[in-house]
Design an enzyme around this catalytic site. Sequence first.
Site, short mmCIF file in Angstrom:
data_model
loop_
_atom_site.label_atom_id
_atom_site.label_comp_id
_atom_site.label_asym_id
_atom_site.label_seq_id
_atom_site.Cartn_x
_atom_site.Cartn_y
_atom_site.Cartn_z
N ARG A 61 0.83 -1.21 0.00
CA ARG A 61 0.00 0.00 0.00
C ARG A 61 0.86 1.26 0.00
O ARG A 61 0.54 2.26 -0.63
CB ARG A 61 -0.91 0.03 1.23
CG ARG A 61 -2.00 -1.02 1.23
CD ARG A 61 -3.17 -0.58 2.08
NE ARG A 61 -3.95 0.46 1.43
CZ ARG A 61 -4.77 1.28 2.05
NH1 ARG A 61 -4.91 1.21 3.36
NH2 ARG A 61 -5.47 2.19 1.39
N GLN A 92 -9.71 11.07 6.79
CA GLN A 92 -9.67 9.67 7.21
C GLN A 92 -8.56 8.92 6.47
O GLN A 92 -8.28 7.76 6.80
CB GLN A 92 -11.01 8.99 6.90
CG GLN A 92 -12.19 9.57 7.66
CD GLN A 92 -13.48 8.88 7.28
OE1 GLN A 92 -13.87 7.89 7.88
NE2 GLN A 92 -14.15 9.42 6.27
N ASN A 93 -7.97 9.56 5.47
CA ASN A 93 -7.01 8.88 4.61
C ASN A 93 -5.62 8.85 5.24
O ASN A 93 -5.20 9.80 5.90
CB ASN A 93 -6.95 9.57 3.25
CG ASN A 93 -8.32 9.57 2.57
OD1 ASN A 93 -9.11 8.65 2.76
ND2 ASN A 93 -8.61 10.61 1.82
N ILE A 94 -4.89 7.79 4.97
CA ILE A 94 -3.56 7.62 5.54
C ILE A 94 -2.46 8.03 4.56
O ILE A 94 -1.28 7.92 4.87
CB ILE A 94 -3.33 6.18 6.03
CG1 ILE A 94 -3.51 5.17 4.89
CG2 ILE A 94 -4.29 5.86 7.19
CD1 ILE A 94 -3.23 3.73 5.29
N HIS A 110 -6.75 8.68 11.01
CA HIS A 110 -6.42 7.25 11.04
C HIS A 110 -4.94 6.99 10.81
O HIS A 110 -4.55 5.88 10.44
CB HIS A 110 -7.27 6.51 10.00
CG HIS A 110 -8.73 6.57 10.29
ND1 HIS A 110 -9.71 6.46 9.34
CD2 HIS A 110 -9.39 6.74 11.48
CE1 HIS A 110 -10.91 6.55 9.90
NE2 HIS A 110 -10.72 6.72 11.20
N GLY A 176 -16.05 12.77 -0.49
CA GLY A 176 -15.64 11.41 -0.80
C GLY A 176 -15.66 10.44 0.36
O GLY A 176 -14.75 9.62 0.50
N SER A 178 -18.35 7.76 2.74
CA SER A 178 -19.67 7.15 2.88
C SER A 178 -20.34 7.54 4.18
O SER A 178 -21.51 7.21 4.40
CB SER A 178 -19.53 5.62 2.82
OG SER A 178 -18.79 5.15 3.94
#
Length: 244
Positions: A61, A92-94, A110, A176, A178
């Site tokens: 990743r 929320q993205n790493i 996160h 972007g 949910s």
Amino acid sequence: MADDRRPHLVVFTGSGISAESGIQTFRARDGLWAEHPIEEVATPHAWRRDPERVLQFYNRRREQVRRARPNAAHKALAALEHQGFRISVITQNIDDLHERAGSRNVLHLHGEILQARSTVDTRLRYPLPRGGIELGDVCDKGGQLRPDVVWFGESVPHFAEACDIVAEADLLLVVGTSLAVMPAASLLDYVPLDAPSILVDPEAEALAPPGVTRISQPAGKGVPDLARHWRREGRLWVPEALLG
């Protein structure tokens, strides 16, 4: 500290904004997550059971993140900030795409994949400008290093700070996501009553809670369109031309 009375735009981003840069979400039907059930690579139990598998998954990743480039949405937000708008990004993205685009005030709920963290002292973090983490890579106290990410089942250490930021918003822009991952999704509960909220997402009509303005567009189109309206007017508002 100087008193900054400029209207405060708080931006809350999820995996959808990064997906437009080629980073797969864990809900996608293809890509890295589809090959590895979450419970096998992204939980404390998985780490205890098979740390090498977890490390190799995140090494893959990490390379994906390094190859990705900020898209039009990341760039539009950074440009607004550099043009004088007061902006805080909660993601929320790493990945580091917001920072690479030029955003300066970014809070990673996160964690950050381009950092390693000690397993014996969470204060010990190490940047990973290249390469990955292998078994036997240890911190200054001799503990094995792990990805500096929040796994499912772990607490979110910066959540209280994120709540404080949202509580100071004059407008909340959600991009972007949910709004399904807790506790991050509950951030909307902290928006001031007089502050509008906008959700930009292809599925916005289905995802947005009551009272949230829906813009059913991908991040790469919806965010730059909003930014152009705000730059032209020199203020934050909900443009009726973009609704529907």
